[in-house]
Scaffold this motif. Structure first.
Motif, PDB file in Angstrom:
ATOM      1  N   THR A  80      50.718  11.280   8.258  1.00  0.00           N
ATOM      2  CA  THR A  80      50.644  12.740   8.267  1.00  0.00           C
ATOM      3  C   THR A  80      50.944  13.268   6.869  1.00  0.00           C
ATOM      4  N   GLY A  81      50.008  14.050   6.337  1.00  0.00           N
ATOM      5  CA  GLY A  81      50.211  14.660   5.036  1.00  0.00           C
ATOM      6  C   GLY A  81      49.776  13.816   3.866  1.00  0.00           C
ATOM      7  N   ASP A  82      48.920  12.815   4.096  1.00  0.00           N
ATOM      8  CA  ASP A  82      48.422  11.979   3.007  1.00  0.00           C
ATOM      9  C   ASP A  82      46.973  11.580   3.279  1.00  0.00           C
ATOM     10  N   ARG A  83      46.314  11.013   2.282  1.00  0.00           N
ATOM     11  CA  ARG A  83      44.889  10.686   2.389  1.00  0.00           C
ATOM     12  C   ARG A  83      44.616   9.617   3.436  1.00  0.00           C
ATOM     13  N   SER A  84      45.518   8.654   3.566  1.00  0.00           N
ATOM     14  CA  SER A  84      45.327   7.613   4.584  1.00  0.00           C
ATOM     15  C   SER A  84      45.321   8.230   5.976  1.00  0.00           C
ATOM     16  N   GLY A  85      46.239   9.164   6.194  1.00  0.00           N
ATOM     17  CA  GLY A  85      46.290   9.854   7.475  1.00  0.00           C
ATOM     18  C   GLY A  85      45.042  10.677   7.724  1.00  0.00           C
ATOM     19  N   ASP A  86      44.552  11.341   6.677  1.00  0.00           N
ATOM     20  CA  ASP A  86      43.314  12.119   6.822  1.00  0.00           C
ATOM     21  C   ASP A  86      42.186  11.234   7.330  1.00  0.00           C
ATOM     22  N   PHE A  87      42.064  10.052   6.746  1.00  0.00           N
ATOM     23  CA  PHE A  87      40.975   9.141   7.106  1.00  0.00           C
ATOM     24  C   PHE A  87      41.148   8.622   8.522  1.00  0.00           C
ATOM     25  N   LEU A  88      42.368   8.197   8.863  1.00  0.00           N
ATOM     26  CA  LEU A  88      42.619   7.612  10.175  1.00  0.00           C
ATOM     27  C   LEU A  88      42.465   8.644  11.290  1.00  0.00           C
ATOM     28  N   ILE A  89      43.075   9.802  11.140  1.00  0.00           N
ATOM     29  CA  ILE A  89      43.047  10.796  12.217  1.00  0.00           C
ATOM     30  C   ILE A  89      41.635  11.337  12.409  1.00  0.00           C
ATOM     31  N   ALA A  90      40.890  11.495  11.331  1.00  0.00           N
ATOM     32  CA  ALA A  90      39.496  11.927  11.473  1.00  0.00           C
ATOM     33  C   ALA A  90      38.701  10.919  12.286  1.00  0.00           C
ATOM     34  N   ALA A  91      38.952   9.635  12.061  1.00  0.00           N
ATOM     35  CA  ALA A  91      38.264   8.594  12.832  1.00  0.00           C
ATOM     36  C   ALA A  91      38.678   8.643  14.294  1.00  0.00           C
ATOM     37  N   LEU A  92      39.965   8.821  14.558  1.00  0.00           N
ATOM     38  CA  LEU A  92      40.422   8.916  15.945  1.00  0.00           C
ATOM     39  C   LEU A  92      39.767  10.099  16.642  1.00  0.00           C
ATOM     40  N   ALA A  93      39.622  11.212  15.925  1.00  0.00           N
ATOM     41  CA  ALA A  93      38.982  12.388  16.517  1.00  0.00           C
ATOM     42  C   ALA A  93      37.515  12.119  16.824  1.00  0.00           C
ATOM     43  N   GLY A 200      42.216  -6.877  13.586  1.00  0.00           N
ATOM     44  CA  GLY A 200      42.481  -6.598  12.185  1.00  0.00           C
ATOM     45  C   GLY A 200      41.556  -5.531  11.635  1.00  0.00           C
ATOM     46  N   CYS A 201      42.103  -4.681  10.785  1.00  0.00           N
ATOM     47  CA  CYS A 201      41.325  -3.633  10.129  1.00  0.00           C
ATOM     48  C   CYS A 201      41.887  -3.426   8.730  1.00  0.00           C
ATOM     49  N   TYR A 202      41.020  -3.260   7.743  1.00  0.00           N
ATOM     50  CA  TYR A 202      41.530  -2.917   6.421  1.00  0.00           C
ATOM     51  C   TYR A 202      42.345  -1.628   6.513  1.00  0.00           C
ATOM     52  N   HIS A 203      43.396  -1.552   5.725  1.00  0.00           N
ATOM     53  CA  HIS A 203      44.238  -0.360   5.734  1.00  0.00           C
ATOM     54  C   HIS A 203      43.460   0.821   5.139  1.00  0.00           C
ATOM     55  N   PRO A 204      43.589   2.014   5.742  1.00  0.00           N
ATOM     56  CA  PRO A 204      42.855   3.171   5.221  1.00  0.00           C
ATOM     57  C   PRO A 204      43.515   3.785   3.990  1.00  0.00           C
ATOM     58  N   SER A 205      43.893   2.948   3.054  1.00  0.00           N
ATOM     59  CA  SER A 205      44.471   3.420   1.798  1.00  0.00           C
ATOM     60  C   SER A 205      43.364   4.000   0.924  1.00  0.00           C
ATOM     61  N   GLN A 206      43.752   4.826  -0.042  1.00  0.00           N
ATOM     62  CA  GLN A 206      42.746   5.363  -0.964  1.00  0.00           C
ATOM     63  C   GLN A 206      42.040   4.238  -1.718  1.00  0.00           C
ATOM     64  N   GLN A 207      42.775   3.189  -2.044  1.00  0.00           N
ATOM     65  CA  GLN A 207      42.159   2.068  -2.754  1.00  0.00           C
ATOM     66  C   GLN A 207      41.008   1.489  -1.952  1.00  0.00           C
ATOM     67  N   ASN A 208      41.156   1.416  -0.637  1.00  0.00           N
ATOM     68  CA  ASN A 208      40.098   0.854   0.204  1.00  0.00           C
ATOM     69  C   ASN A 208      39.014   1.872   0.545  1.00  0.00           C
ATOM     70  N   PHE A 210      38.237   4.814  -1.068  1.00  0.00           N
ATOM     71  CA  PHE A 210      37.528   5.350  -2.220  1.00  0.00           C
ATOM     72  C   PHE A 210      36.548   4.345  -2.807  1.00  0.00           C
ATOM     73  N   THR A 211      36.845   3.060  -2.655  1.00  0.00           N
ATOM     74  CA  THR A 211      35.962   2.020  -3.197  1.00  0.00           C
ATOM     75  C   THR A 211      34.888   1.587  -2.212  1.00  0.00           C
ATOM     76  N   GLY A 212      34.977   2.047  -0.959  1.00  0.00           N
ATOM     77  CA  GLY A 212      33.989   1.657   0.042  1.00  0.00           C
ATOM     78  C   GLY A 212      34.296   0.344   0.723  1.00  0.00           C
ATOM     79  N   ARG A 213      35.457  -0.224   0.431  1.00  0.00           N
ATOM     80  CA  ARG A 213      35.831  -1.446   1.147  1.00  0.00           C
ATOM     81  C   ARG A 213      35.999  -1.152   2.644  1.00  0.00           C
ATOM     82  N   LEU A 214      36.517   0.043   2.936  1.00  0.00           N
ATOM     83  CA  LEU A 214      36.604   0.516   4.314  1.00  0.00           C
ATOM     84  C   LEU A 214      35.875   1.847   4.396  1.00  0.00           C
ATOM     85  N   THR A 215      34.810   1.901   5.173  1.00  0.00           N
ATOM     86  CA  THR A 215      34.031   3.120   5.338  1.00  0.00           C
ATOM     87  C   THR A 215      34.336   3.757   6.688  1.00  0.00           C
ATOM     88  N   ALA A 216      33.909   5.000   6.830  1.00  0.00           N
ATOM     89  CA  ALA A 216      34.095   5.687   8.112  1.00  0.00           C
ATOM     90  C   ALA A 216      33.384   4.940   9.229  1.00  0.00           C
TER      91      ALA A 216
END
Length: 234
Positions: A80-93, A200-208, A210-216
């Motif tokens: 909550t309140g960070d880019r990883s959360g933005d990515f994860l919660i959007a996917a859950l929605a 297993g899932c790559y972590h939704p960090s900005q590093q992953n 932003f680089t496309g290692r983990l996409t929506a």
């Protein structure tokens, strides 16, 4: 879920938030709260360990690494309140597992369906790197939590650290030891001990992300797999 079990989850959350077992993590989470980022200068940081949150009747547990220093450590809720959360919660929605696509603060109205979110380590660690000793110190909290989440059959492990911690968690919950040889983490990896299935899932960090290692699309695919396994296990 029975009222008593809900009450126990609330009691557990209160106990988790008061934990001071790991001196390094206590010092760091409180230092971050004092030395706030300029963007959050007017905010009061949570600066304590984070309990899990979500649907107490969930069949799936999303298991992360640890709170972000200026995300969960600030807001008081994991992802909550960070880019990883933005990515994860959007996917859950998108997958029908959250009522909204954003996770900004504890009282933002976010509700999860069939999902509980937690982390291997409950305090923000320096450089996002908890130690194995800190992981093990948090394990009893996770064992108690999983024991109260009686419908959970699937653990979605966000990253290799969470995967390893989840192997220890499910083994401890069953009163045994982690499997040998240890199943290797990979995006899409799957392991079942008969009671629980780990994905297993790559972590939704900005590093992953932003680089496309983990996409929506990859995240959505994994979440749909979680739902399929949960349905099969029901």
């Amino acid at each position: 879920m029975a009222p008593r079990a809900r009450s126990e989850l609330t009691r557990l959350a209160d106990q988790v938030s008061e934990c001071r077992r790991c001196p390094r993590l206590v010092a760091w989470r409180e230092q971050v709260a004092r030395e706030r980022r300029a963007a959050f200068a007017g905010e009061t940081y949570w600066a304590r360990p984070l309990p899990g949150f979500g649907d107490p009747d969930a069949r799936a547990l999303v298991f992360g690494l640890a709170p972000a220093a200026h995300g969960g450590n600030r807001t008081g809720r994991i992802f909550t309140g960070d880019r990883s959360g933005d990515f994860l919660i959007a996917a859950l929605a998108r997958c029908g597992l959250a009522n909204q696509a954003t996770s900004r603060h504890r009282d933002d109205g976010l509700q999860l369906r069939d999902v509980w979110i937690s982390a291997a380590v409950r305090c923000a660690p320096p450089a996002n790197r908890p130690t194995s000793a800190e992981r093990d110190a948090c394990l009893p909290w996770s064992v108690r939590e999983l024991g109260l989440l009686t419908n959970v059959s699937v653990l979605l492990c966000l990253g290799a650290f969470a995967w390893d911690a989840a192997l220890r968690l499910t083994a401890a919950a069953a009163g045994g030891r982690a499997p040998r040889p240890r199943p290797r983490f990979a995006h899409g990896a799957e392991f079942s001990d008969g009671r629980y299935t780990l994905l297993g899932c790559y972590h939704p960090s900005q590093q992953n992300t932003f680089t496309g290692r983990l996409t929506a699309a990859m995240m959505d695919e994994i979440l749909m797999r979680v739902l399929a396994v949960a349905e099969r296990s029901t």
